[in-house]
Design a protein around this motif. Sequence first.
Motif, PDB file in Angstrom:
ATOM      1  N   VAL A  22     -21.321   6.095  12.674  1.00 20.40           N
ATOM      2  CA  VAL A  22     -21.870   6.805  11.749  1.00 20.40           C
ATOM      3  C   VAL A  22     -21.948   8.080  10.738  1.00 20.40           C
ATOM      4  O   VAL A  22     -22.279   8.596   9.710  1.00 20.40           O
ATOM      5  CB  VAL A  22     -22.564   8.213  12.537  1.00 20.40           C
ATOM      6  N   LEU A  23     -20.162   7.324  10.611  1.00 25.24           N
ATOM      7  CA  LEU A  23     -19.039   7.893   9.759  1.00 25.24           C
ATOM      8  C   LEU A  23     -18.485   6.069   9.190  1.00 25.24           C
ATOM      9  O   LEU A  23     -18.203   5.018  10.090  1.00 25.24           O
ATOM     10  CB  LEU A  23     -17.927   8.187   9.568  1.00 25.24           C
ATOM     11  N   GLY A  24     -18.976   5.969   7.727  1.00 28.21           N
ATOM     12  CA  GLY A  24     -19.035   4.606   7.418  1.00 28.21           C
ATOM     13  C   GLY A  24     -17.651   4.512   6.124  1.00 28.21           C
ATOM     14  O   GLY A  24     -17.647   5.779   5.802  1.00 28.21           O
ATOM     15  N   TYR A  25     -16.810   3.485   6.187  1.00 31.59           N
ATOM     16  CA  TYR A  25     -15.671   4.246   5.036  1.00 31.59           C
ATOM     17  C   TYR A  25     -15.880   3.514   3.763  1.00 31.59           C
ATOM     18  O   TYR A  25     -16.697   2.524   3.513  1.00 31.59           O
ATOM     19  CB  TYR A  25     -14.660   3.014   6.029  1.00 31.59           C
ATOM     20  N   GLY A  26     -16.313   3.886   3.335  1.00 33.84           N
ATOM     21  CA  GLY A  26     -16.892   3.851   1.300  1.00 33.84           C
ATOM     22  C   GLY A  26     -15.286   3.832   0.720  1.00 33.84           C
ATOM     23  O   GLY A  26     -14.346   4.509   0.738  1.00 33.84           O
ATOM     24  N   CYS A  27     -15.520   2.482   0.108  1.00 34.32           N
ATOM     25  CA  CYS A  27     -14.032   1.950  -0.758  1.00 34.32           C
ATOM     26  C   CYS A  27     -13.856   1.701  -1.847  1.00 34.32           C
ATOM     27  O   CYS A  27     -13.026   0.355  -2.865  1.00 34.32           O
ATOM     28  CB  CYS A  27     -13.762   0.223   0.299  1.00 34.32           C
ATOM     29  N   LEU A  28     -14.742   2.741  -1.983  1.00 33.36           N
ATOM     30  CA  LEU A  28     -14.313   2.811  -3.864  1.00 33.36           C
ATOM     31  C   LEU A  28     -12.520   3.254  -3.960  1.00 33.36           C
ATOM     32  O   LEU A  28     -12.743   2.950  -5.504  1.00 33.36           O
ATOM     33  CB  LEU A  28     -15.291   3.271  -4.142  1.00 33.36           C
ATOM     34  N   ARG A  29     -12.616   4.612  -3.105  1.00 30.82           N
ATOM     35  CA  ARG A  29     -11.575   5.043  -3.804  1.00 30.82           C
ATOM     36  C   ARG A  29     -10.213   5.175  -3.433  1.00 30.82           C
ATOM     37  O   ARG A  29      -9.754   5.600  -2.799  1.00 30.82           O
ATOM     38  CB  ARG A  29     -11.898   6.535  -3.390  1.00 30.82           C
ATOM     39  N   PHE A  30      -9.975   4.055  -2.628  1.00 36.58           N
ATOM     40  CA  PHE A  30      -8.629   3.637  -2.237  1.00 36.58           C
ATOM     41  C   PHE A  30      -7.586   3.929  -3.225  1.00 36.58           C
ATOM     42  O   PHE A  30      -7.828   4.117  -4.479  1.00 36.58           O
ATOM     43  CB  PHE A  30      -8.681   2.235  -2.448  1.00 36.58           C
ATOM     44  N   SER A  31      -6.528   4.592  -2.211  1.00 32.42           N
ATOM     45  CA  SER A  31      -5.268   5.017  -2.850  1.00 32.42           C
ATOM     46  C   SER A  31      -4.726   4.009  -4.384  1.00 32.42           C
ATOM     47  O   SER A  31      -4.761   2.470  -4.473  1.00 32.42           O
ATOM     48  CB  SER A  31      -4.235   5.584  -1.740  1.00 32.42           C
ATOM     49  N   LYS A  32      -4.220   3.935  -5.162  1.00 28.16           N
ATOM     50  CA  LYS A  32      -3.690   3.757  -6.874  1.00 28.16           C
ATOM     51  C   LYS A  32      -2.351   3.155  -5.830  1.00 28.16           C
ATOM     52  O   LYS A  32      -1.350   4.239  -5.735  1.00 28.16           O
ATOM     53  CB  LYS A  32      -4.113   3.850  -7.788  1.00 28.16           C
ATOM     54  N   SER A  33      -0.844   2.414  -6.827  1.00 28.36           N
ATOM     55  CA  SER A  33      -0.706   2.260  -6.766  1.00 28.36           C
ATOM     56  C   SER A  33       0.232   1.898  -8.482  1.00 28.36           C
ATOM     57  O   SER A  33      -0.162   0.360  -8.184  1.00 28.36           O
ATOM     58  CB  SER A  33       0.261   1.202  -5.868  1.00 28.36           C
ATOM     59  N   GLY A  34       0.443   2.092  -9.365  1.00 30.69           N
ATOM     60  CA  GLY A  34       1.147   1.832 -10.527  1.00 30.69           C
ATOM     61  C   GLY A  34      -1.273   1.793 -11.490  1.00 30.69           C
ATOM     62  O   GLY A  34      -1.485   2.902 -11.300  1.00 30.69           O
ATOM     63  N   LEU A  35      -0.967  -0.017 -11.585  1.00 30.64           N
ATOM     64  CA  LEU A  35      -2.072   0.454 -12.323  1.00 30.64           C
ATOM     65  C   LEU A  35      -3.379  -0.415 -11.034  1.00 30.64           C
ATOM     66  O   LEU A  35      -4.358  -0.986 -11.471  1.00 30.64           O
ATOM     67  CB  LEU A  35      -2.543  -1.123 -12.974  1.00 30.64           C
ATOM     68  N   GLY A  36      -2.786  -0.986  -9.417  1.00 29.46           N
ATOM     69  CA  GLY A  36      -3.856  -1.490  -8.879  1.00 29.46           C
ATOM     70  C   GLY A  36      -3.540  -0.484  -7.443  1.00 29.46           C
ATOM     71  O   GLY A  36      -3.613   0.367  -7.614  1.00 29.46           O
ATOM     72  N   ILE A  37      -4.430  -1.153  -7.140  1.00 33.31           N
ATOM     73  CA  ILE A  37      -4.850  -0.505  -5.335  1.00 33.31           C
ATOM     74  C   ILE A  37      -2.975  -0.493  -4.622  1.00 33.31           C
ATOM     75  O   ILE A  37      -2.424  -1.394  -4.885  1.00 33.31           O
ATOM     76  CB  ILE A  37      -5.713  -0.941  -4.396  1.00 33.31           C
ATOM     77  N   ASP A  38      -2.759   1.108  -3.522  1.00 31.89           N
ATOM     78  CA  ASP A  38      -1.841   0.765  -2.915  1.00 31.89           C
ATOM     79  C   ASP A  38      -2.088   0.084  -1.419  1.00 31.89           C
ATOM     80  O   ASP A  38      -2.637   0.568  -0.557  1.00 31.89           O
ATOM     81  CB  ASP A  38      -1.070   1.886  -2.454  1.00 31.89           C
ATOM     82  N   GLN A  39      -1.719  -1.772  -1.380  1.00 33.15           N
ATOM     83  CA  GLN A  39      -2.639  -2.135  -0.207  1.00 33.15           C
ATOM     84  C   GLN A  39      -2.277  -1.388   0.601  1.00 33.15           C
ATOM     85  O   GLN A  39      -2.870  -1.737   1.856  1.00 33.15           O
ATOM     86  CB  GLN A  39      -2.293  -4.058  -0.487  1.00 33.15           C
ATOM     87  N   LYS A  40      -0.493  -1.878   1.049  1.00 32.81           N
ATOM     88  CA  LYS A  40       0.034  -0.992   2.279  1.00 32.81           C
ATOM     89  C   LYS A  40      -0.347   0.248   2.655  1.00 32.81           C
ATOM     90  O   LYS A  40      -1.000   0.092   4.027  1.00 32.81           O
ATOM     91  CB  LYS A  40       1.485  -1.103   2.390  1.00 32.81           C
TER      92      LYS A  40
END
Length: 392
Positions: free
Chosen positions: A15-33
């Motif tokens: 019933v809860l889905g993960y919206g992947c638009l707002r991943f945390s950022k690191s510098g100019l990109g996404i904080d992958q870890k």
Amino acid sequence: MQYRICDKTGERISVLGYGCLRFSKSGLGIDQKKTERELTLAFEQGVNYYDTAYIYPGSEEALGKWLCQGYRHKVYVATKAPQYMLKDLQAFDRCLAQQLQRLRTDYIDYYLLHMLNDPAQWRRLCDLGLEAWLARQRAAGKIRHVGFSFHGGTAHFQQILDAYDWDICYLQYNYLDETSQAGVRGVHYAAQKGVGVVVMEPLRGGRLAGKLPKAAKAAFARAPQQRTPTDWALRWLWNQREILCVLSGMNDTTQILENTATADSAVVGELTERDQAMFEEVRRILRKSTKIGCTGCGYCMPCPAGVDIPVCFRAYNDRCSEGWYTGIKEYLMCTTLKKTPTNAALCVGCGKCEQHCPQGLEIRKGLREVQRQMEGPIYYLAGKVLKTVAKY
């Protein structure tokens, strides 16, 4: 975690889905870890539906790096094709190939047409041969199920639903948007057709969580059950059996744990009459900042000049209550960047709309105000740049 069955696909969706638009950022990109830790935590809490899109910067790649660590066949992956950017089937081929590469997979569970907002857009796609293209991709196993995301009025939503055998649809829906965009009528219509309803913006970009006025917070605080505004907003959605899944753009562990805890316990029909009265009080408080009292009913439509009146007013109200950036983004996305623009400047002042408005609104005056406030130099510059970029 609780799960609901998608009627069209028979699949058991959290019933809860993960919206992947707002991943945390690191510098100019996404904080992958950090992102991978959060995706894993959500999975461990029972989330099995992960949503991204072609135009979310770095999102598909980041999700793909996590999926290939043993999660791909344990979850459902949804992504969206920017149909407004794709001019022919070869462009759709290139887009899908790139998405599969980014996601590190050979199939997508739920493939959606992004921002399919009016029937004219669907007719254009049909003229390109998209229905046959979708059938080929499904036969090849690259796409399993098909859907669309929507930002527009109820009538257009229903027309699009009737135009194809969709499996799933996305719409913006929350207790403040109960009668705007597709609204509750759209939710019920989709559910009656067996189309899975996935909710976007359950918290209105955070407005229904930490950005509530003090009076609205006080209304929630007076309830016998002590819950956060976020908890209340999610329960309002899960109280409705027509909702398949609610997407949340979670990017810290606290949000994940709070939202999954609510998803564990919220049930259909749990809200009392007193609870519903509380929500109505909160709506009244929030609407005090509303400049134009449009309910989004659509009785004023269609406009002979092509103006999408409810959408224009909604974007203007968002500008007044949530800030200039939110309003202008909504205005550009939902009126100006469409194949056939529907912005307020198109109004010719015929007055036909005012004859049908149940609220008695001075619609022509309101549209002039929308044009004055929304269609300044920055609007025209942004529209020109975005249309240039969209030439794929």
